[in-house]
Design a protein around this motif. Structure first.
Motif, PDB file in Angstrom:
ATOM      1  N   ILE A  76       0.866  -1.185   0.000  1.00 17.37           N
ATOM      2  CA  ILE A  76       0.000   0.000   0.000  1.00 17.37           C
ATOM      3  C   ILE A  76       0.897   1.227   0.000  1.00 17.37           C
ATOM      4  O   ILE A  76       1.736   1.386   0.879  1.00 17.37           O
ATOM      5  CB  ILE A  76      -0.934   0.027   1.225  1.00 17.37           C
ATOM      6  CG1 ILE A  76      -1.876  -1.182   1.218  1.00 17.37           C
ATOM      7  CG2 ILE A  76      -1.756   1.322   1.246  1.00 17.37           C
ATOM      8  CD1 ILE A  76      -2.802  -1.240   2.429  1.00 17.37           C
ATOM      9  N   ASP A  97      -2.860  -0.849  -3.258  1.00 11.85           N
ATOM     10  CA  ASP A  97      -3.757   0.227  -2.839  1.00 11.85           C
ATOM     11  C   ASP A  97      -2.906   1.477  -2.681  1.00 11.85           C
ATOM     12  O   ASP A  97      -1.681   1.429  -2.718  1.00 11.85           O
ATOM     13  CB  ASP A  97      -4.468  -0.113  -1.534  1.00 11.85           C
ATOM     14  CG  ASP A  97      -5.770   0.655  -1.355  1.00 11.85           C
ATOM     15  OD1 ASP A  97      -6.023   1.591  -2.143  1.00 11.85           O
ATOM     16  OD2 ASP A  97      -6.529   0.324  -0.430  1.00 11.85           O
ATOM     17  N   ILE A  99      -2.975   5.351  -0.497  1.00 15.65           N
ATOM     18  CA  ILE A  99      -3.609   6.249   0.468  1.00 15.65           C
ATOM     19  C   ILE A  99      -2.838   7.567   0.509  1.00 15.65           C
ATOM     20  O   ILE A  99      -1.624   7.578   0.683  1.00 15.65           O
ATOM     21  CB  ILE A  99      -3.638   5.629   1.877  1.00 15.65           C
ATOM     22  CG1 ILE A  99      -4.366   4.284   1.848  1.00 15.65           C
ATOM     23  CG2 ILE A  99      -4.318   6.582   2.863  1.00 15.65           C
ATOM     24  CD1 ILE A  99      -4.339   3.549   3.183  1.00 15.65           C
ATOM     25  N   GLU A 107      -8.688   4.301   8.967  1.00 13.06           N
ATOM     26  CA  GLU A 107      -8.855   3.990   7.543  1.00 13.06           C
ATOM     27  C   GLU A 107      -7.677   3.153   7.047  1.00 13.06           C
ATOM     28  O   GLU A 107      -7.855   2.199   6.275  1.00 13.06           O
ATOM     29  CB  GLU A 107      -8.954   5.262   6.702  1.00 13.06           C
ATOM     30  CG  GLU A 107      -9.120   4.963   5.219  1.00 13.06           C
ATOM     31  CD  GLU A 107      -8.936   6.177   4.318  1.00 13.06           C
ATOM     32  OE1 GLU A 107      -9.069   6.015   3.095  1.00 13.06           O
ATOM     33  OE2 GLU A 107      -8.648   7.260   4.840  1.00 13.06           O
ATOM     34  N   VAL A 108      -6.467   3.502   7.479  1.00 13.84           N
ATOM     35  CA  VAL A 108      -5.288   2.731   7.070  1.00 13.84           C
ATOM     36  C   VAL A 108      -5.436   1.277   7.509  1.00 13.84           C
ATOM     37  O   VAL A 108      -5.204   0.348   6.727  1.00 13.84           O
ATOM     38  CB  VAL A 108      -3.999   3.339   7.641  1.00 13.84           C
ATOM     39  CG1 VAL A 108      -2.808   2.431   7.330  1.00 13.84           C
ATOM     40  CG2 VAL A 108      -3.756   4.727   7.056  1.00 13.84           C
ATOM     41  N   ARG A 111      -7.944  -0.467   5.334  1.00 16.48           N
ATOM     42  CA  ARG A 111      -7.388  -0.774   4.007  1.00 16.48           C
ATOM     43  C   ARG A 111      -6.423  -1.957   4.093  1.00 16.48           C
ATOM     44  O   ARG A 111      -6.389  -2.807   3.207  1.00 16.48           O
ATOM     45  CB  ARG A 111      -6.665   0.451   3.450  1.00 16.48           C
ATOM     46  CG  ARG A 111      -7.551   1.663   3.185  1.00 16.48           C
ATOM     47  CD  ARG A 111      -8.253   1.592   1.843  1.00 16.48           C
ATOM     48  NE  ARG A 111      -8.798   2.880   1.487  1.00 16.48           N
ATOM     49  CZ  ARG A 111      -8.235   3.733   0.640  1.00 16.48           C
ATOM     50  NH1 ARG A 111      -7.094   3.431   0.065  1.00 16.48           N
ATOM     51  NH2 ARG A 111      -8.816   4.885   0.368  1.00 16.48           N
ATOM     52  N   ALA A 114      -8.417  -5.088   4.311  1.00 15.76           N
ATOM     53  CA  ALA A 114      -9.088  -5.385   3.046  1.00 15.76           C
ATOM     54  C   ALA A 114      -8.107  -5.969   2.030  1.00 15.76           C
ATOM     55  O   ALA A 114      -8.410  -6.944   1.334  1.00 15.76           O
ATOM     56  CB  ALA A 114      -9.746  -4.124   2.488  1.00 15.76           C
ATOM     57  N   VAL A 115      -6.920  -5.363   1.940  1.00  9.58           N
ATOM     58  CA  VAL A 115      -5.909  -5.857   1.004  1.00  9.58           C
ATOM     59  C   VAL A 115      -5.457  -7.261   1.402  1.00  9.58           C
ATOM     60  O   VAL A 115      -5.281  -8.135   0.533  1.00  9.58           O
ATOM     61  CB  VAL A 115      -4.705  -4.893   0.936  1.00  9.58           C
ATOM     62  CG1 VAL A 115      -3.541  -5.533   0.190  1.00  9.58           C
ATOM     63  CG2 VAL A 115      -5.109  -3.597   0.237  1.00  9.58           C
ATOM     64  N   HIS A 177     -13.249   3.905  -5.321  1.00  5.65           N
ATOM     65  CA  HIS A 177     -12.282   2.814  -5.305  1.00  5.65           C
ATOM     66  C   HIS A 177     -11.171   2.986  -6.331  1.00  5.65           C
ATOM     67  O   HIS A 177     -10.043   2.546  -6.104  1.00  5.65           O
ATOM     68  CB  HIS A 177     -12.993   1.478  -5.551  1.00  5.65           C
ATOM     69  CG  HIS A 177     -13.756   0.970  -4.373  1.00  5.65           C
ATOM     70  ND1 HIS A 177     -13.145   0.442  -3.259  1.00  5.65           N
ATOM     71  CD2 HIS A 177     -15.089   0.931  -4.130  1.00  5.65           C
ATOM     72  CE1 HIS A 177     -14.062   0.090  -2.382  1.00  5.65           C
ATOM     73  NE2 HIS A 177     -15.255   0.371  -2.880  1.00  5.65           N
TER      74      HIS A 177
END
Length: 226
Positions: A76, A97, A99, A107-108, A111, A114-115, A177
């Motif tokens: 990321i 991803d 950011i 949020e980090v 993410r 999710a990744v 996204h």
């Protein structure tokens, strides 16, 4: 605990990331320049890398390139650069991803999770739908054994839809996204991108799949064969 490599030369930001990741039960490992990141990566074997772009010794783009030559570990990108082209360069160079700073720590973490879910679920990154072949790790699309050439943003959009077959996404969701929340243009950019993708896939058999428009809902990568 799963190790995550934080590559960030700003000590304050690195410490914030460390605190949030520790709270989320990860094992954060801090490094502060590009060369150190490559050296520690081999010994740490992290499950994910948070990678700043503006780094001493070797910048994030060089680090990402060298990581992709030896590993498919999720990456990321973290950067103050807000330009769309910078974001797309990262995604199309193999980042998972992107950011932009300033960011919210929660949020980090979201993410990151999710990744990791996508990475762990996708043990076989090459997916075939009839004559259409999609390599998510290599960011490559082939139809009838021929490479399909797409604009960087169109490719990012198509890969996102292809990661979620038979799921519908609104224009607003796709903007968030793929373009990112900083994007201030018209959501009609999604329509134009979809139009170009469809043209590139015009020889894909309709019996195998299609990019569907669901009126009032959005777009869907619909597949009928695997």
């Amino acid at each position: 605990m799963k190790p995550i490599l934080i590559v960030e030369d700003d000590m304050a930001i690195s410490q914030v990331l460390k605190a949030y990741l520790k709270k989320a039960k990860f094992k954060p490992i801090q490094v502060f320049d590009g060369q150190e990141a490559l050296d520690r990566f081999k010994e740490v074997k992290p499950v994910l890398v948070l990678l700043d772009v503006m780094l001493p010794k070797k910048d994030g783009w060089h680090v990402l390139k060298e990581l992709r030559e030896i590993s498919t570990c999720p990456v990321i990108m973290l950067t103050a650069l807000g330009d769309v082209n910078d974001r797309l360069e990262g995604l199309n160079s193999g980042a998972d991803d992107y950011i932009s700073k300033p960011f919210d720590g929660d949020e980090v973490v979201a993410r990151v999770k999710a990744v990791l879910r996508r990475s762990e679920k996708d043990e076989h990154p090459v997916k075939s739908y009839g004559q259409l072949e999609i390599d998510h790790q290599a960011h490559r699309v082939k139809l009838h054994d021929e490479d399909i050439v797409l604009r960087p943003r169109d490719l990012s959009l198509f890969l996102f839809l292809a990661e979620h077959p038979n799921q519908t996404f609104s224009r607003e969701q796709l903007i968030e996204h793929v373009w990112g929340w900083e994007y201030e243009g018209s959501d009609r950019a999604v329509d134009l991108s979809i139009k170009r993708i469809r043209k590139a896939l015009q020889d894909w058999s309709e019996s195998e799949g299609e990019i569907r428009t669901l009126r009032g809902l959005g777009y869907q990568f619909s597949v009928y064969t695997t």
